[in-house]
Design a protein around this motif. Structure first.
Motif, PDB file in Angstrom:
ATOM      1  N   PRO A 295    -104.833  44.197 -41.441  1.00 14.17           N
ATOM      2  CA  PRO A 295    -105.185  43.790 -40.079  1.00 14.17           C
ATOM      3  C   PRO A 295    -104.563  42.466 -39.638  1.00 14.17           C
ATOM      4  O   PRO A 295    -104.988  41.901 -38.626  1.00 14.17           O
ATOM      5  CB  PRO A 295    -106.708  43.687 -40.144  1.00 14.17           C
ATOM      6  CG  PRO A 295    -106.996  43.362 -41.563  1.00 14.17           C
ATOM      7  CD  PRO A 295    -105.869  43.852 -42.419  1.00 14.17           C
ATOM      8  N   HIS A 296    -103.567  41.977 -40.362  1.00  8.76           N
ATOM      9  CA  HIS A 296    -102.870  40.756 -39.932  1.00  8.76           C
ATOM     10  C   HIS A 296    -101.516  40.725 -40.629  1.00  8.76           C
ATOM     11  O   HIS A 296    -101.411  40.325 -41.791  1.00  8.76           O
ATOM     12  CB  HIS A 296    -103.701  39.517 -40.317  1.00  8.76           C
ATOM     13  CG  HIS A 296    -103.182  38.237 -39.727  1.00  8.76           C
ATOM     14  ND1 HIS A 296    -104.022  37.197 -39.367  1.00  8.76           N
ATOM     15  CD2 HIS A 296    -101.932  37.822 -39.438  1.00  8.76           C
ATOM     16  CE1 HIS A 296    -103.290  36.197 -38.875  1.00  8.76           C
ATOM     17  NE2 HIS A 296    -102.019  36.556 -38.923  1.00  8.76           N
ATOM     18  N   VAL A 297    -100.484  41.140 -39.920  1.00 11.59           N
ATOM     19  CA  VAL A 297     -99.148  41.132 -40.509  1.00 11.59           C
ATOM     20  C   VAL A 297     -98.116  41.088 -39.376  1.00 11.59           C
ATOM     21  O   VAL A 297     -98.243  41.797 -38.378  1.00 11.59           O
ATOM     22  CB  VAL A 297     -98.952  42.348 -41.462  1.00 11.59           C
ATOM     23  CG1 VAL A 297     -99.157  43.673 -40.762  1.00 11.59           C
ATOM     24  CG2 VAL A 297     -97.608  42.312 -42.174  1.00 11.59           C
ATOM     25  N   HIS A 298     -97.121  40.199 -39.530  1.00  8.75           N
ATOM     26  CA  HIS A 298     -96.138  39.968 -38.464  1.00  8.75           C
ATOM     27  C   HIS A 298     -94.871  40.763 -38.735  1.00  8.75           C
ATOM     28  O   HIS A 298     -93.909  40.251 -39.309  1.00  8.75           O
ATOM     29  CB  HIS A 298     -95.868  38.468 -38.338  1.00  8.75           C
ATOM     30  CG  HIS A 298     -97.100  37.684 -38.032  1.00  8.75           C
ATOM     31  ND1 HIS A 298     -97.658  37.655 -36.777  1.00  8.75           N
ATOM     32  CD2 HIS A 298     -97.925  36.954 -38.818  1.00  8.75           C
ATOM     33  CE1 HIS A 298     -98.758  36.920 -36.797  1.00  8.75           C
ATOM     34  NE2 HIS A 298     -98.951  36.486 -38.026  1.00  8.75           N
ATOM     35  N   MET A 299     -94.878  42.013 -38.323  1.00  3.43           N
ATOM     36  CA  MET A 299     -93.813  42.950 -38.707  1.00  3.43           C
ATOM     37  C   MET A 299     -92.467  42.659 -38.049  1.00  3.43           C
ATOM     38  O   MET A 299     -91.440  43.057 -38.572  1.00  3.43           O
ATOM     39  CB  MET A 299     -94.234  44.395 -38.417  1.00  3.43           C
ATOM     40  CG  MET A 299     -95.412  44.884 -39.255  1.00  3.43           C
ATOM     41  SD  MET A 299     -95.282  44.576 -41.033  1.00  3.43           S
ATOM     42  CE  MET A 299     -93.901  45.619 -41.506  1.00  3.43           C
TER      43      MET A 299
ATOM     44  N   ALA B 115    -100.065  38.288 -32.086  1.00  3.18           N
ATOM     45  CA  ALA B 115     -99.059  37.439 -31.448  1.00  3.18           C
ATOM     46  C   ALA B 115     -99.176  36.044 -32.052  1.00  3.18           C
ATOM     47  O   ALA B 115    -100.268  35.498 -32.196  1.00  3.18           O
ATOM     48  CB  ALA B 115     -99.311  37.387 -29.941  1.00  3.18           C
ATOM     49  N   PHE B 116     -98.012  35.482 -32.392  1.00  3.08           N
ATOM     50  CA  PHE B 116     -98.043  34.190 -33.079  1.00  3.08           C
ATOM     51  C   PHE B 116     -96.791  33.413 -32.748  1.00  3.08           C
ATOM     52  O   PHE B 116     -96.019  33.803 -31.881  1.00  3.08           O
ATOM     53  CB  PHE B 116     -98.157  34.441 -34.598  1.00  3.08           C
ATOM     54  CG  PHE B 116     -98.716  33.274 -35.361  1.00  3.08           C
ATOM     55  CD1 PHE B 116     -99.824  32.590 -34.908  1.00  3.08           C
ATOM     56  CD2 PHE B 116     -98.123  32.860 -36.559  1.00  3.08           C
ATOM     57  CE1 PHE B 116    -100.346  31.514 -35.623  1.00  3.08           C
ATOM     58  CE2 PHE B 116     -98.642  31.792 -37.285  1.00  3.08           C
ATOM     59  CZ  PHE B 116     -99.742  31.122 -36.819  1.00  3.08           C
ATOM     60  N   TRP B 117     -96.557  32.275 -33.424  1.00  5.30           N
ATOM     61  CA  TRP B 117     -95.297  31.559 -33.215  1.00  5.30           C
ATOM     62  C   TRP B 117     -94.241  32.114 -34.152  1.00  5.30           C
ATOM     63  O   TRP B 117     -94.544  32.825 -35.090  1.00  5.30           O
ATOM     64  CB  TRP B 117     -95.463  30.039 -33.324  1.00  5.30           C
ATOM     65  CG  TRP B 117     -95.694  29.430 -34.673  1.00  5.30           C
ATOM     66  CD1 TRP B 117     -94.804  29.354 -35.718  1.00  5.30           C
ATOM     67  CD2 TRP B 117     -96.872  28.736 -35.115  1.00  5.30           C
ATOM     68  NE1 TRP B 117     -95.371  28.666 -36.763  1.00  5.30           N
ATOM     69  CE2 TRP B 117     -96.630  28.269 -36.432  1.00  5.30           C
ATOM     70  CE3 TRP B 117     -98.108  28.456 -34.526  1.00  5.30           C
ATOM     71  CZ2 TRP B 117     -97.573  27.550 -37.163  1.00  5.30           C
ATOM     72  CZ3 TRP B 117     -99.042  27.746 -35.265  1.00  5.30           C
ATOM     73  CH2 TRP B 117     -98.780  27.304 -36.564  1.00  5.30           C
TER      74      TRP B 117
ATOM     75  N   GLY C  48    -105.735  37.009 -29.608  1.00  3.08           N
ATOM     76  CA  GLY C  48    -105.496  36.236 -30.830  1.00  3.08           C
ATOM     77  C   GLY C  48    -104.021  36.190 -31.174  1.00  3.08           C
ATOM     78  O   GLY C  48    -103.207  36.800 -30.474  1.00  3.08           O
ATOM     79  N   GLU C  49    -103.639  35.502 -32.249  1.00  2.00           N
ATOM     80  CA  GLU C  49    -104.521  34.622 -32.950  1.00  2.00           C
ATOM     81  C   GLU C  49    -104.550  33.299 -32.224  1.00  2.00           C
ATOM     82  O   GLU C  49    -103.509  32.720 -31.925  1.00  2.00           O
ATOM     83  CB  GLU C  49    -104.114  34.475 -34.420  1.00  2.00           C
ATOM     84  CG  GLU C  49    -102.623  34.218 -34.627  1.00  2.00           C
ATOM     85  CD  GLU C  49    -102.238  34.325 -36.092  1.00  2.00           C
ATOM     86  OE1 GLU C  49    -102.775  33.586 -36.923  1.00  2.00           O
ATOM     87  OE2 GLU C  49    -101.369  35.161 -36.407  1.00  2.00           O
ATOM     88  N   ILE C  50    -105.764  32.833 -31.933  1.00  2.00           N
ATOM     89  CA  ILE C  50    -105.955  31.599 -31.170  1.00  2.00           C
ATOM     90  C   ILE C  50    -106.855  30.671 -31.980  1.00  2.00           C
ATOM     91  O   ILE C  50    -107.450  31.090 -32.975  1.00  2.00           O
ATOM     92  CB  ILE C  50    -106.581  31.880 -29.781  1.00  2.00           C
ATOM     93  CG1 ILE C  50    -107.952  32.592 -29.917  1.00  2.00           C
ATOM     94  CG2 ILE C  50    -105.638  32.746 -28.930  1.00  2.00           C
ATOM     95  CD1 ILE C  50    -108.712  32.721 -28.582  1.00  2.00           C
TER      96      ILE C  50
ATOM     97  N   SER D 193    -102.699  40.329 -45.240  1.00  2.00           N
ATOM     98  CA  SER D 193    -101.526  39.697 -45.876  1.00  2.00           C
ATOM     99  C   SER D 193    -100.975  38.527 -45.063  1.00  2.00           C
ATOM    100  O   SER D 193    -100.373  37.627 -45.629  1.00  2.00           O
ATOM    101  CB  SER D 193    -100.412  40.731 -46.073  1.00  2.00           C
ATOM    102  OG  SER D 193     -99.779  41.027 -44.839  1.00  2.00           O
ATOM    103  N   SER D 194    -101.154  38.548 -43.753  1.00  2.00           N
ATOM    104  CA  SER D 194    -100.493  37.585 -42.854  1.00  2.00           C
ATOM    105  C   SER D 194     -99.009  37.439 -43.175  1.00  2.00           C
ATOM    106  O   SER D 194     -98.422  36.378 -42.972  1.00  2.00           O
ATOM    107  CB  SER D 194    -101.159  36.206 -42.896  1.00  2.00           C
ATOM    108  OG  SER D 194    -102.434  36.251 -42.332  1.00  2.00           O
ATOM    109  N   ALA D 195     -98.405  38.486 -43.691  1.00  2.00           N
ATOM    110  CA  ALA D 195     -96.982  38.403 -44.029  1.00  2.00           C
ATOM    111  C   ALA D 195     -96.180  38.130 -42.765  1.00  2.00           C
ATOM    112  O   ALA D 195     -96.446  38.690 -41.704  1.00  2.00           O
ATOM    113  CB  ALA D 195     -96.521  39.697 -44.689  1.00  2.00           C
TER     114      ALA D 195
HETATM  115 ZN   LIG Z   1    -100.598  35.179 -38.384  1.00  2.00          ZN
END
Ligand SMILES: [Zn+2]
Length: 297
Positions: free
Chosen positions: A6-10, A33-35, A105-107, A215-217
């Motif tokens: 539930p958290h991975v930057h593909m 969505a992230f930096w 998120g992620e905020i 994973s927040s990969a």
């Molecule tokens: Zn993230």
């Protein structure tokens, strides 16, 4: 077993990663969505990134048999560029209501500046208005204060903790986050922060309720297989399979399913993969590759 990451930057991962994740049992993922490492200087860069999350990346994932969802938000780091932040806030309502968006998120906080606080609060209000769950990024520096402050602000705005996922928790913050009723997520980075063994110990201590593993990969040193790997270690260490299933699948589905955008039938009843399919004229195939690699779900 089947898993949800539930958290991975593909957008910053390869097709090899998609293949390995699917082979390891990942059937659905959420891309917040992230930096991007490189700071953005124009609102158009955000617009195209948001479009990628609900467009091309969602399609690309489907071509590897993984259902793709995302969250929309202005990350805390870039909230510090105020003219840009203002413009991004105008875009957000449009993208937050697209198909497959399961949260704002992620905020949250990075350096806990006044600008971060301002845009955190504005986005909480947006989530409440749209009745969407919220994914909180807790800061890597001054984590404990940043985490507690995030929850204080959420409560000040009247948020229901059962609709909020607090991510990047650790041994220092887990108890308070659980006690206050939030979904408590742990990122398993290789070598740092939450090691797999540490996650096993946390599970033995707290049990599976409201705990989520991810994973927040991304573009940094990270492992897109950390959810299935952690599940395997938990089973090896004697944690019951039903508990492992909750923290690597069921809890994420319950938490983000509250958006009305994510349900199990999305992947259980998905059609077989057809790699001749196009998205805006593009497929994941390259010259000379024939469609001999149609995969069944
Ligand atoms: Zn993230």
């Amino acid at each position: 077993m089947q898993f949800i990451d539930p958290h991975v930057h593909m957008v910053s991962r390869t097709t090899d990663d998609y293949e390995a994740m699917r082979a390891a049992g990942v059937v659905a993922l959420i891309e917040p969505a992230f930096w991007l490492g490189q700071p953005r200087t124009e609102v158009g860069s955000f617009k195209d990134y948001f479009s990628t999350l609900v467009g091309w990346e969602r399609f690309r994932s489907s071509q590897f048999g993984i259902r793709h969802y995302c969250t929309m938000g202005l990350n805390s780091k870039e909230a510090n560029n105020e003219p840009l932040a203002e413009a991004v806030m105008e875009l957000l309502p449009l993208y937050a209501t697209k198909e497959g968006v399961v949260a704002i998120g992620e905020i949250g906080y990075d350096d806990q500046t006044a600008a971060e606080d301002k845009y955190f609060r504005l986005q909480i209000e947006l989530a409440l208005e749209l009745d969407l769950p919220i994914l909180i990024h807790t800061p890597h520096r001054d984590k404990k204060n940043g985490t507690y402050r995030s929850m204080d602000v959420l409560e000040e705005h009247g948020c229901d903790p059962t609709k909020v996922i607090i991510d990047h928790c650790n041994e220092e913050t887990a108890k308070e986050v659980l006690d206050r009723g939030y979904w408590t997520a742990f990122t398993i980075y290789p070598g740092t922060k939450m090691g797999n063994e540490r996650m096993v110990d946390l599970m033995k201590h707290y049990g599976p309720e409201r705990i989520i593993v991810d994973s927040s990969a991304d573009w940094g040193i990270s492992d897109p297989l950390s959810v299935p790997k952690t599940a395997a270690l938990m089973l090896q260490r004697g944690i019951p399979e039903e508990d492992v299933k909750l923290v690597t699948y069921g809890n994420a589905l319950t938490a983000y399913g509250q958006s009305g955008q994510m349900k199990e039938s999305d992947w259980l009843d998905a059609p077989d993969i057809d790699r001749d399919q196009l998205f805006s004229g593009n497929s994941v195939l390259r010259n000379g590759r024939k469609t001999d690699n149609i995969i069944e779900n």
